[in-house]
Enzyme design. Structure first.
Site, PDB file in Angstrom:
ATOM      1  N   SER A 233      33.701  36.265  43.751  1.00 57.47           N
ATOM      2  CA  SER A 233      34.399  35.001  43.948  1.00 57.47           C
ATOM      3  C   SER A 233      33.705  33.896  43.181  1.00 57.47           C
ATOM      4  CB  SER A 233      34.437  34.649  45.434  1.00 57.47           C
ATOM      5  OG  SER A 233      35.440  35.393  46.066  1.00 57.47           O
ATOM      6  N   GLY A 271      39.133  35.793  42.951  1.00 54.55           N
ATOM      7  CA  GLY A 271      37.790  35.324  42.646  1.00 54.55           C
ATOM      8  C   GLY A 271      37.733  34.181  41.647  1.00 54.55           C
ATOM      9  N   PRO A 314      44.485  35.689  43.607  1.00 55.07           N
ATOM     10  CA  PRO A 314      43.725  34.450  43.795  1.00 55.07           C
ATOM     11  C   PRO A 314      43.957  33.857  45.183  1.00 55.07           C
ATOM     12  CG  PRO A 314      45.670  34.034  42.455  1.00 55.07           C
ATOM     13  CD  PRO A 314      45.642  35.518  42.726  1.00 55.07           C
ATOM     14  N   ARG A 361      30.549  27.875  55.375  1.00 49.83           N
ATOM     15  CA  ARG A 361      30.104  28.316  54.048  1.00 49.83           C
ATOM     16  C   ARG A 361      28.730  27.765  53.628  1.00 49.83           C
ATOM     17  NH1 ARG A 361      32.348  27.254  49.855  1.00 49.83           N
ATOM     18  NH2 ARG A 361      32.033  29.205  48.747  1.00 49.83           N
ATOM     19  N   CYS A 392      24.218  23.258  67.837  1.00 51.78           N
ATOM     20  CA  CYS A 392      22.816  23.438  68.231  1.00 51.78           C
ATOM     21  C   CYS A 392      22.095  24.350  67.246  1.00 51.78           C
ATOM     22  CB  CYS A 392      22.744  24.018  69.631  1.00 51.78           C
ATOM     23  SG  CYS A 392      23.613  22.986  70.789  1.00 51.78           S
TER      24      CYS A 392
HETATM   25  C1  LIG Z   1      40.131  42.065  47.740  1.00 47.86           C
HETATM   26  C2  LIG Z   1      40.123  40.588  47.599  1.00 47.86           C
HETATM   27  N1  LIG Z   1      41.121  40.001  46.921  1.00 47.86           N
HETATM   28  C3  LIG Z   1      41.163  38.659  46.768  1.00 47.86           C
HETATM   29  C4  LIG Z   1      40.185  37.849  47.294  1.00 47.86           C
HETATM   30  C5  LIG Z   1      40.294  36.373  47.109  1.00 47.86           C
HETATM   31  O1  LIG Z   1      39.205  35.827  46.479  1.00 47.86           O
HETATM   32  P1  LIG Z   1      39.255  34.297  46.037  1.00 47.86           P
HETATM   33  O2  LIG Z   1      39.691  33.525  47.237  1.00 47.86           O
HETATM   34  O3  LIG Z   1      37.859  33.984  45.648  1.00 47.86           O
HETATM   35  O4  LIG Z   1      40.235  34.192  44.926  1.00 47.86           O
HETATM   36  C6  LIG Z   1      39.116  38.422  48.003  1.00 47.86           C
HETATM   37  C7  LIG Z   1      38.064  37.582  48.575  1.00 47.86           C
HETATM   38  O5  LIG Z   1      37.163  37.966  49.227  1.00 47.86           O
HETATM   39  C8  LIG Z   1      39.095  39.832  48.163  1.00 47.86           C
HETATM   40  O6  LIG Z   1      38.106  40.432  48.844  1.00 47.86           O
END
Ligand SMILES: Cc1ncc(COP(=O)(O)O)c(C=O)c1O
Length: 464
Positions: A233, A271, A314, A361, A392
């Site tokens: 990602s 990603g 995405p 995150r 906490c």
């Molecule tokens: C298999 C798969 N596809 C798509 C995504 C989406 O990734 P991103 O939100 O970074 O585009 C992920 C994220 O973990 C994933 O594991």
């Protein structure tokens, strides 16, 4: 809710949504709705989602990838990765913009179906899907189940056979390509839980990915649709995707050599990276799509195989920049800090009414975010601040370092940018904080997509 007067004011730029401006009163406004009005109507903390930004980004992926792959002679399906944020409305927006929906659990599948996404346009992922999740996917006739282990091949085949159906499956493979940010979000290196390696182990024999492909071809209740790879990602260029595509296409060619079966589809995962801080770059889908299409075409020509249909997934790049989180400042505390070199400086700890329960995150990956006063501007000098939550945990940090005006005070509204992805979807009830609402803004109006949880909701789950 009526819109703020934002005429003649320029957008404030990344990492904010492109509709974000400062209105005449200095308040941040998104899609024509001021932060002050949003806080008054919906309270804080609140996730605010710019519908137009989501749609524009979703469409940009479809347009860019369709154009690039059409040029090399094949088609593309863009799946919106629902794990980034999935609500019924969000799934509808994705569908209306021409995307399919990628789900990673029975819950995400149920939301996509509730939104009216046809089963055939839904994919199901997961490294440990339950039988109930697989059964729900088969009953919904999902377009693809992405199998993640050899055991799962048998389980899907058995469940499909009992139902008298043929399940369309892809095999998730790991290619050894490591791309993107933190180790926890890079997923194609070998030593982690996802997928099956394209490389044989030290004992030799077929690679786990090849074994899964061969086994699927032996099971009549499975249809081998293709091969899936997701490399990580927050990736900002095409190199990693192209390398992974190369490995996947070679595996596809090996399978033809072994069996004569040429699978139709290759999924290159998600990603795609975004800007989290001012000055960060974000990935532009068009050039990446062109580089990837060229790479896929070149490898297929070298291997003498027909081009597969491509899919991508995405999530963050569509919904991340469309979202901001609004908080109210509760406590402001200057803390004197001694640096490693012995010098001292002051860090202003600004506590807000949410924290790691609505944005895990930073604590999980050290992710960096940007915050600004949302209800006003200030001419006070900027000071080094750390935006922290109310939990906490001393690691309950939302923005590790940011310059905020020295006069930031309790009652101020604070907005954190680029929180649309993996904020609400990773939220928890730590310290029994009810989770914030998801509020969509569009054309000067706001609408609640997911209502705020209440303490009664939490008590309702507790059977005493
Ligand atoms: C298999 C798969 N596809 C798509 C995504 C989406 O990734 P991103 O939100 O970074 O585009 C992920 C994220 O973990 C994933 O594991």
């Amino acid at each position: 809710m009526s819109g703020a007067d934002v005429s003649a004011v320029d957008g404030i730029g990344l990492p904010w949504p492109s509709s974000a401006v400062r209105d005449d009163a200095g308040a941040l406004s998104v899609a024509g709705v001021s932060a002050t009005a949003l806080a008054a109507e919906h309270g804080t903390p609140a996730y605010v989602l710019d519908e137009g930004e989501f749609r524009t980004r979703a469409r940009a992926f479809v347009t860019a990838f369709e154009a690039a792959f059409a040029q090399v002679g094949t088609g593309v399906d863009v799946y919106y990765a629902g794990k980034a944020l999935l609500t019924v409305a969000v799934a509808r927006w994705a569908r209306e913009e021409g995307l399919r929906v990628d789900t990673a659990s029975g819950g995400e599948l149920a939301v996509a179906l509730a939104a009216g996404v046809p089963g055939a346009q839904i994919g199901l992922h997961g490294n440990n899907k339950s039988d109930a999740e697989l059964a729900a996917a088969l009953d919904a006739q999902v377009g693809r189940i992405v199998v993640d282990s050899l055991g799962e091949v048998e389980r899907v085949a058995d469940l499909a056979a009992v139902r008298g159906v043929v399940a369309p499956v892809m095999v998730r493979v790991t290619t050894g390509v490591h791309a993107g940010g933190h180790e926890f979000i890079a997923t194609a290196h070998e030593d982690q839980k996802f997928g099956l390696s394209v490389h044989a182990g030290p004992g030799g024999g077929d690679a786990p990915a090849m074994r899964a492909l061969l086994r699927i071809l032996e099971r009549p209740s499975l249809h081998l649709l293709g091969i899936h790879s997701h490399i990580g990602s927050q990736i900002l260029d095409a190199d990693g995707f192209a390398q992974a595509a190369d490995a996947v296409l070679r595996l596809r060619a090996d399978l033809v050599a072994r069996t004569g079966v040429l699978v139709d589809e290759v999924d290159l995962g998600g990603g795609y990276g975004i800007a989290y801080l001012p000055g960060d770059e974000q990935l532009d889908p068009a050039p990446v799509a062109h580089r990837l299409a060229a790479a896929v075409a070149r490898v297929c020509t070298d291997l003498g195989t027909a081009l597969p249909r491509i899919s991508i997934e995405p999530g963050r790049a569509i919904v991340g920049p469309a979202g901001i989180t609004l908080y109210t400042v509760g406590t402001v505390k200057p803390v004197s800090v001694t640096a490693d070199d012995g010098s001292t400086f002051t860090r202003l700890y600004v506590s807000i009414d949410g924290g790691m329960s609505d944005n895990i995150r930073p604590a999980l990956y050290g992710a960096a975010y940007h915050a600004e006063l949302a209800g006003r501007t200030s001419s006070a000098p900027p000071v080094l601040a750390r935006v922290v939550g109310k939990h906490c945990e001393s690691g309950d940090i939302v923005v590790d370092q940011v310059m905020l005006p020295a006069d930031v005070a309790p009652g101020d509204l604070l907005a954190v940018a680029a929180t649309g992805a993996y904020g609400r979807s990773m939220a928890s009830n730590y310290n029994l904080l009810p989770r914030p609402p998801v509020v969509a803004v569009h054309g000067g109006a706001s609408r609640v997509l997911v209502r705020r949880e209440t303490v009664d909701d939490l008590l309702g789950l507790d059977l005493g």
